[in-house]
Design a protein around this motif. Structure first.
Motif, PDB file in Angstrom:
ATOM      1  N   ALA A 113      19.176   7.848  51.655  1.00 56.31           N
ATOM      2  CA  ALA A 113      19.935   8.676  52.594  1.00 56.31           C
ATOM      3  C   ALA A 113      19.412   8.487  54.010  1.00 56.31           C
ATOM      4  CB  ALA A 113      19.861  10.143  52.184  1.00 56.31           C
ATOM      5  N   LEU A 114      18.087   8.426  54.149  1.00 55.38           N
ATOM      6  CA  LEU A 114      17.508   8.177  55.465  1.00 55.38           C
ATOM      7  C   LEU A 114      17.897   6.797  55.988  1.00 55.38           C
ATOM      8  CD1 LEU A 114      13.912   9.651  55.018  1.00 55.38           C
ATOM      9  CD2 LEU A 114      15.759  10.562  56.442  1.00 55.38           C
ATOM     10  N   LEU A 129      22.278  17.947  53.583  1.00 51.51           N
ATOM     11  CA  LEU A 129      21.464  16.756  53.396  1.00 51.51           C
ATOM     12  C   LEU A 129      20.018  17.020  53.795  1.00 51.51           C
ATOM     13  CD1 LEU A 129      21.308  13.816  52.624  1.00 51.51           C
ATOM     14  CD2 LEU A 129      22.046  13.207  54.932  1.00 51.51           C
ATOM     15  N   ALA A 130      19.839  17.744  54.893  1.00 52.76           N
ATOM     16  CA  ALA A 130      18.477  18.090  55.333  1.00 52.76           C
ATOM     17  C   ALA A 130      17.766  18.914  54.268  1.00 52.76           C
ATOM     18  CB  ALA A 130      18.535  18.854  56.649  1.00 52.76           C
ATOM     19  N   THR A 298      26.372  15.039  48.590  1.00 51.23           N
ATOM     20  CA  THR A 298      26.708  15.192  50.002  1.00 51.23           C
ATOM     21  C   THR A 298      27.656  14.084  50.413  1.00 51.23           C
ATOM     22  OG1 THR A 298      24.565  16.193  50.496  1.00 51.23           O
ATOM     23  CG2 THR A 298      25.796  15.289  52.350  1.00 51.23           C
ATOM     24  N   PRO A 299      28.869  14.400  50.913  1.00 51.87           N
ATOM     25  CA  PRO A 299      29.833  13.362  51.270  1.00 51.87           C
ATOM     26  C   PRO A 299      29.360  12.519  52.442  1.00 51.87           C
ATOM     27  CG  PRO A 299      30.568  15.495  52.050  1.00 51.87           C
ATOM     28  CD  PRO A 299      29.384  15.751  51.191  1.00 51.87           C
ATOM     29  N   ARG A 300      29.804  11.246  52.448  1.00 51.41           N
ATOM     30  CA  ARG A 300      29.460  10.333  53.525  1.00 51.41           C
ATOM     31  C   ARG A 300      30.693  10.054  54.370  1.00 51.41           C
ATOM     32  NH1 ARG A 300      25.563   5.889  50.496  1.00 51.41           N
ATOM     33  NH2 ARG A 300      24.188   7.399  49.515  1.00 51.41           N
ATOM     34  N   LYS A 301      30.429   9.453  55.527  1.00 46.44           N
ATOM     35  CA  LYS A 301      31.535   9.126  56.417  1.00 46.44           C
ATOM     36  C   LYS A 301      32.435   8.076  55.801  1.00 46.44           C
ATOM     37  CE  LYS A 301      30.350   8.405  60.726  1.00 46.44           C
ATOM     38  NZ  LYS A 301      29.542   7.928  61.855  1.00 46.44           N
ATOM     39  N   ARG A 302      31.864   7.165  55.028  1.00 48.96           N
ATOM     40  CA  ARG A 302      32.658   6.193  54.285  1.00 48.96           C
ATOM     41  C   ARG A 302      31.905   5.850  53.020  1.00 48.96           C
ATOM     42  NH1 ARG A 302      30.767   3.081  58.639  1.00 48.96           N
ATOM     43  NH2 ARG A 302      29.305   1.435  58.055  1.00 48.96           N
ATOM     44  N   SER A 303      32.618   5.399  52.008  1.00 50.54           N
ATOM     45  CA  SER A 303      31.989   5.127  50.714  1.00 50.54           C
ATOM     46  C   SER A 303      31.061   3.938  50.823  1.00 50.54           C
ATOM     47  CB  SER A 303      33.065   4.857  49.651  1.00 50.54           C
ATOM     48  OG  SER A 303      33.844   3.758  50.021  1.00 50.54           O
ATOM     49  N   SER A 304      30.001   3.980  50.058  1.00 48.70           N
ATOM     50  CA  SER A 304      29.029   2.896  50.051  1.00 48.70           C
ATOM     51  C   SER A 304      29.126   2.150  48.728  1.00 48.70           C
ATOM     52  CB  SER A 304      27.610   3.444  50.205  1.00 48.70           C
ATOM     53  OG  SER A 304      27.477   4.119  51.418  1.00 48.70           O
ATOM     54  N   PRO A 305      29.145   0.817  48.769  1.00 43.84           N
ATOM     55  CA  PRO A 305      29.219   0.046  47.530  1.00 43.84           C
ATOM     56  C   PRO A 305      27.923   0.114  46.765  1.00 43.84           C
ATOM     57  CG  PRO A 305      28.879  -1.416  49.417  1.00 43.84           C
ATOM     58  CD  PRO A 305      29.088  -0.034  49.966  1.00 43.84           C
ATOM     59  N   ALA A 306      27.989  -0.214  45.489  1.00 41.12           N
ATOM     60  CA  ALA A 306      26.765  -0.263  44.681  1.00 41.12           C
ATOM     61  C   ALA A 306      25.857  -1.334  45.247  1.00 41.12           C
ATOM     62  CB  ALA A 306      27.120  -0.594  43.231  1.00 41.12           C
ATOM     63  N   ILE A 307      24.591  -1.055  45.267  1.00 42.80           N
ATOM     64  CA  ILE A 307      23.637  -1.944  45.911  1.00 42.80           C
ATOM     65  C   ILE A 307      23.446  -3.211  45.086  1.00 42.80           C
ATOM     66  CG2 ILE A 307      21.272  -2.114  46.715  1.00 42.80           C
ATOM     67  CD1 ILE A 307      21.405   1.038  46.704  1.00 42.80           C
ATOM     68  N   SER A 308      22.997  -3.030  43.912  1.00 42.38           N
ATOM     69  CA  SER A 308      22.696  -4.147  43.031  1.00 42.38           C
ATOM     70  C   SER A 308      22.426  -3.544  41.675  1.00 42.38           C
ATOM     71  CB  SER A 308      21.461  -4.896  43.529  1.00 42.38           C
ATOM     72  OG  SER A 308      20.709  -5.389  42.483  1.00 42.38           O
TER      73      SER A 308
END
Length: 320
Positions: A113-114, A129-130, A298-308
């Motif tokens: 998250a950071l 988030l905090a 916690t919702p994000r500004k846009r979706s993040s893909p799976a890392i690996s």
């Protein structure tokens, strides 16, 4: 496990059981292994074999090998994920109980998250988030604090530091993964990273002098079985189940392993590894798990893909 349009329910149960319980138990297998095999050498053996097996299997199936540029990216990520993350996890488990190590590694979502906030800039720091970040920090503080009296001993500061560096390294790698050129096939991307990571871990083991005085014949059957479990169950079977689930379930459901693995690791460490579960462990674990829950919802500004796919191990495994 073959993909199909409507897989049987038992396949889902089996796959979730694998990523929940097998991955949760790999922390104890690491603990058993590093009692007899130097940590970076043990990690190197695990990932050289698992990475080569995955890479070779994909090449036989006709999956293209990574380009030179993709190998470069995989090698950079291998330094962060395998040498620093897994290598330090294996090293720390020489002193830190396996269950506590799993709880410490469960702080990865907080550091991710950071990374989203500071590196990717696709998430802003909200009150919720905090709160989650503070909860994760508090959980770690409980586990390592020498001033707080919980009736049981805190973990060694050097081990805690290694595990925090390990979690931070994974989080940096997760941010970089979304920016680096990697093979389009996620399995090949993971296989290349594992193989490169295994080789780099073996080189690190040599640089640290872990081969000096080490004799294969002196290693017990128990330690070899632990290594075999890490390779076959933790890496190959666990990876296969995870990738299969990603094709048939939502990432949110698949990601629930992050809540379950630390609990499994603590229980398995207690039942099979003789590790204690005191008030400190219980409070620290609960704080970290609540932190994960708050951060992941916690919702994000846009979706993040799976890392690996391999990031899950370990976790934690790995790694486990």
């Amino acid at each position: 496990m073959e993909a199909s349009s409507h897989p049987a329910k038992w396949k889902f149960l089996l796959a979730f059981g694998i990523i929940y319980f097998v991955w949760g138990s790999t922390f104890l297998a690491i603990r058993v292994g590093v009692r007899e095999v130097p940590p970076f050498l043990l990690a190197g053996m695990r990932f050289v074999v698992a990475g080569f097996a995955l890479y070779a299997w994909l090449r036989v199936k006709g999956t293209p090998s990574p380009t030179k540029r993709e190998w470069g990216s995989a090698t950079l990520l291998a330094v962060l994920i395998f040498v620093l993350d897994y290598g330090l996890l294996f090293w720390a488990e020489q002193e830190v109980p396996s269950g506590i190590a799993a709880v410490m590694m469960a702080t990865i979502p907080a550091f991710m998250a950071l990374a989203d906030i500071l590196i990717l800039k696709n998430q802003r720091l909200t009150g919720k988030l905090a709160l989650g970040l503070v909860g994760g920090i508090a959980g770690v503080a409980v586990l390592v604090s020498h001033s707080a009296n919980f009736g049981d001993a805190p973990i060694a500061p050097i081990g805690a530091t290694a595990l925090i560096i390990s979690a931070v390294s994974w989080s940096i790698a997760s941010a970089l993964t979304r920016k680096l050129p990697l093979p389009a096939t996620k399995a090949m991307s993971s296989g290349a990273q594992m193989l490169a990571g295994g080789v780099l871990l073996m080189i690190t083991a040599g640089a640290l002098g872990e081969f000096r005085g080490f004799h294969l014949q002196a290693v017990s059957v128990k330690a070899w079985l632990a290594l075999a479990y890490l390779i076959v169950a933790g890496s190959i079977v666990g990876f296969t189940a995870y990738v299969w689930l990603l094709h048939h379930e939502s990432p949110t459901k698949v990601g629930t392993y992050a809540y379950v693995n630390p609990i499994v690791a603590v229980i398995v460490g207690y039942l099979l590894g003789g590790e204690s579960i005191g008030p400190r462990t219980i409070v620290g674990t609960l704080l970290v798990l609540v932190s994960i829950l708050v951060i992941t919802i916690t919702p994000r500004k846009r979706s993040s893909p799976a890392i690996s796919e391999m990031q899950a191990q370990t976790s934690l495994e790995t790694e486990n």
